[in-house]
Design an enzyme around this catalytic site. Structure first.
Site, PDB file in Angstrom:
ATOM      1  N   TYR A  79      16.774  -2.159  -7.127  1.00  0.00           N
ATOM      2  CA  TYR A  79      17.181  -2.665  -5.806  1.00  0.00           C
ATOM      3  C   TYR A  79      18.628  -2.267  -5.478  1.00  0.00           C
ATOM      4  O   TYR A  79      18.947  -1.986  -4.322  1.00  0.00           O
ATOM      5  CB  TYR A  79      16.967  -4.183  -5.687  1.00  0.00           C
ATOM      6  CG  TYR A  79      15.531  -4.493  -5.328  1.00  0.00           C
ATOM      7  CD1 TYR A  79      15.076  -4.344  -4.024  1.00  0.00           C
ATOM      8  CD2 TYR A  79      14.616  -4.874  -6.304  1.00  0.00           C
ATOM      9  CE1 TYR A  79      13.749  -4.564  -3.692  1.00  0.00           C
ATOM     10  CE2 TYR A  79      13.290  -5.108  -5.987  1.00  0.00           C
ATOM     11  CZ  TYR A  79      12.867  -4.954  -4.673  1.00  0.00           C
ATOM     12  OH  TYR A  79      11.545  -5.166  -4.348  1.00  0.00           O
ATOM     13  N   HIS A 118       9.432  -9.236   5.571  1.00  0.00           N
ATOM     14  CA  HIS A 118       9.477  -8.971   4.130  1.00  0.00           C
ATOM     15  C   HIS A 118      10.856  -9.203   3.518  1.00  0.00           C
ATOM     16  O   HIS A 118      11.155  -8.705   2.440  1.00  0.00           O
ATOM     17  CB  HIS A 118       9.001  -7.528   3.845  1.00  0.00           C
ATOM     18  CG  HIS A 118       7.527  -7.341   4.079  1.00  0.00           C
ATOM     19  ND1 HIS A 118       6.921  -6.101   4.141  1.00  0.00           N
ATOM     20  CD2 HIS A 118       6.527  -8.247   4.243  1.00  0.00           C
ATOM     21  CE1 HIS A 118       5.615  -6.259   4.339  1.00  0.00           C
ATOM     22  NE2 HIS A 118       5.364  -7.548   4.412  1.00  0.00           N
TER      23      HIS A 118
HETATM   24  P1  OAD Z   1       4.455   3.067   4.293  1.00  0.00           P
HETATM   25  O1  OAD Z   1       5.253   3.959   3.424  1.00  0.00           O
HETATM   26  O2  OAD Z   1       3.185   2.533   3.744  1.00  0.00           O
HETATM   27  O3  OAD Z   1       4.081   3.849   5.642  1.00  0.00           O
HETATM   28  C1  OAD Z   1       5.026   4.538   6.394  1.00  0.00           C
HETATM   29  C2  OAD Z   1       4.335   5.167   7.582  1.00  0.00           C
HETATM   30  O4  OAD Z   1       5.325   5.785   8.399  1.00  0.00           O
HETATM   31  C3  OAD Z   1       3.321   6.241   7.220  1.00  0.00           C
HETATM   32  O5  OAD Z   1       2.101   5.969   7.914  1.00  0.00           O
HETATM   33  C4  OAD Z   1       3.964   7.553   7.712  1.00  0.00           C
HETATM   34  O6  OAD Z   1       3.014   8.482   8.206  1.00  0.00           O
HETATM   35  C5  OAD Z   1       4.836   7.033   8.843  1.00  0.00           C
HETATM   36  N1  OAD Z   1       6.028   7.862   9.148  1.00  0.00           N
HETATM   37  C6  OAD Z   1       6.845   8.525   8.293  1.00  0.00           C
HETATM   38  N2  OAD Z   1       7.868   9.112   8.936  1.00  0.00           N
HETATM   39  C7  OAD Z   1       7.705   8.814  10.263  1.00  0.00           C
HETATM   40  C8  OAD Z   1       8.427   9.141  11.450  1.00  0.00           C
HETATM   41  N3  OAD Z   1       9.530   9.872  11.412  1.00  0.00           N
HETATM   42  N4  OAD Z   1       7.961   8.658  12.628  1.00  0.00           N
HETATM   43  C9  OAD Z   1       6.820   7.910  12.678  1.00  0.00           C
HETATM   44  N5  OAD Z   1       6.103   7.582  11.583  1.00  0.00           N
HETATM   45  C10 OAD Z   1       6.523   8.018  10.403  1.00  0.00           C
HETATM   46  O7  OAD Z   1       5.438   1.916   4.804  1.00  0.00           O
HETATM   47  P2  OAD Z   1       5.071   0.502   5.441  1.00  0.00           P
HETATM   48  O8  OAD Z   1       3.840   0.581   6.270  1.00  0.00           O
HETATM   49  O9  OAD Z   1       6.307  -0.007   6.085  1.00  0.00           O
HETATM   50  O10 OAD Z   1       6.664  -4.089   1.318  1.00  0.00           O
HETATM   51  O11 OAD Z   1       4.764  -0.347   4.146  1.00  0.00           O
HETATM   52  C11 OAD Z   1       4.481  -1.717   4.246  1.00  0.00           C
HETATM   53  C12 OAD Z   1       5.075  -2.469   3.085  1.00  0.00           C
HETATM   54  O12 OAD Z   1       4.650  -1.872   1.862  1.00  0.00           O
HETATM   55  C13 OAD Z   1       6.596  -2.414   3.007  1.00  0.00           C
HETATM   56  O13 OAD Z   1       7.230  -3.371   3.829  1.00  0.00           O
HETATM   57  C14 OAD Z   1       6.854  -2.679   1.551  1.00  0.00           C
HETATM   58  C15 OAD Z   1       5.760  -1.862   0.915  1.00  0.00           C
HETATM   59  O14 OAD Z   1       5.291  -2.313  -0.308  1.00  0.00           O
HETATM   60  C16 OAD Z   1       7.604  -4.756   0.598  1.00  0.00           C
HETATM   61  O15 OAD Z   1       8.540  -4.222   0.041  1.00  0.00           O
HETATM   62  C17 OAD Z   1       7.374  -6.225   0.557  1.00  0.00           C
END
Ligand code: OAD
Length: 246
Positions: free
Chosen positions: A71, A123
């Site tokens: 972290y 989160h």
């Molecule tokens: P993910 O890493 O699962 O997904 C990120 C998404 O952003 C993907 O679908 C990519 O295609 C998209 N992406 C990447 N770059 C981009 C850009 N420039 N413009 C638009 N889209 C883009 O991340 P989260 O969905 O946020 O939880 O993940 C959810 C949770 O999983 C997080 O909050 C975290 C993790 O475990 C905790 O830490 C509690």
């Protein structure tokens, strides 16, 4: 951007222009253009790392130093990161629309730094720590923490103030997220893979409550067919086009 993508942005922009209450549901993808890694995908934080070794209560009980050093490494990257045009467009939209609320899964605080005034953090926040004994939350923004930080108040071990796998979301934040989702007329889904519950379910709640859902992502997600319009292009390019010039 392709003509097809620009046409989808124009159609989305027409709906956004008429709306009264925009709720943006954001994930790690909105901060990718600020230089912060997403979680899933080839370069993701969870690639080659087991989340259960770093982001669970049992991992922390087993090896708090290892968890804190991971972290602290992320805190150092977040400290360097600046909001990008995607965050800034959402913050600027507050000047032209009656209400804008951000519901974010991100822990980087970049929406607030960009100037958004109503941000619901589902989160937690990477700048904060929380005492494992007395529960006191410390804001450690800009501080360098060691690998076994302790509470100023009671001297017991601090943990990151982040929601780990298997933990409940902060009750108040989740309750507000549900309320605001039900009130939105535009529900904008930005940069999330939509695989982590209960946050991911908000999109379905928004649709049931009658919102028009617009998704912005680089790639197709499970929201394809759920969102009314899915725009596949970088958030930092799309959001200024959706909100600009009103
Ligand atoms: P993910 O890493 O699962 O997904 C990120 C998404 O952003 C993907 O679908 C990519 O295609 C998209 N992406 C990447 N770059 C981009 C850009 N420039 N413009 C638009 N889209 C883009 O991340 P989260 O969905 O946020 O939880 O993940 C959810 C949770 O999983 C997080 O909050 C975290 C993790 O475990 C905790 O830490 C509690």
């Amino acid at each position: 951007m392709t003509p097809q993508t620009l046409a989808k942005i124009a159609a989305a922009r027409e709906r956004v222009a008429k709306s009264k209450y925009i709720v943006a549901f954001t994930g790690a993808g909105i901060s990718a253009e600020s230089g912060l890694d997403t979680f899933r995908g080839d370069d993701g934080l969870w690639n080659g790392v087991r989340p259960e070794d770093l982001a669970t209560q049992s991992a922390f009980r087993r090896d708090p130093k290892k968890v804190w050093s991971w972290y602290n490494w992320r805190r150092a990257m977040v400290a360097e990161a600046k909001p990008n045009p995607g965050h800034l467009a959402l913050a600027a939209a507050e000047k032209s629309w009656p209400r804008v609320t951000i519901i974010t899964q991100n822990v980087d605080r970049l929406h607030q730094v960009a100037g958004s005034s109503d941000v619901i953090e589902l989160h937690g926040n990477i700048h904060e720590s929380r005492c494992t004994k007395c529960g006191l939350v410390h804001d450690n923004t800009g501080e360098i923490l060691d690998d076994e930080p302790v509470c100023d108040d009671c001297g017991k071990l601090l943990r990151p103030n982040i929601v780990w796998f298997g933990e409940n979301l902060p009750h108040e934040a989740l309750a507000r997220a549900w309320t605001e989702t039900a009130n939105a007329d535009i529900f904008l889904i930005v940069g999330t893979s939509g695989v982590v519950q209960p946050a991911a379910g908000l999109v379905h709640d928004a649709k049931r409550a009658g919102a028009f859902a617009i998704e912005v992502n680089l790639d197709m997600t499970g929201y394809f067919g759920v969102a009314d319009i899915s725009i596949y292009a970088p958030a930092g390019e799309v959001l200024p086009l959706l909100f600009g010039g009103k």
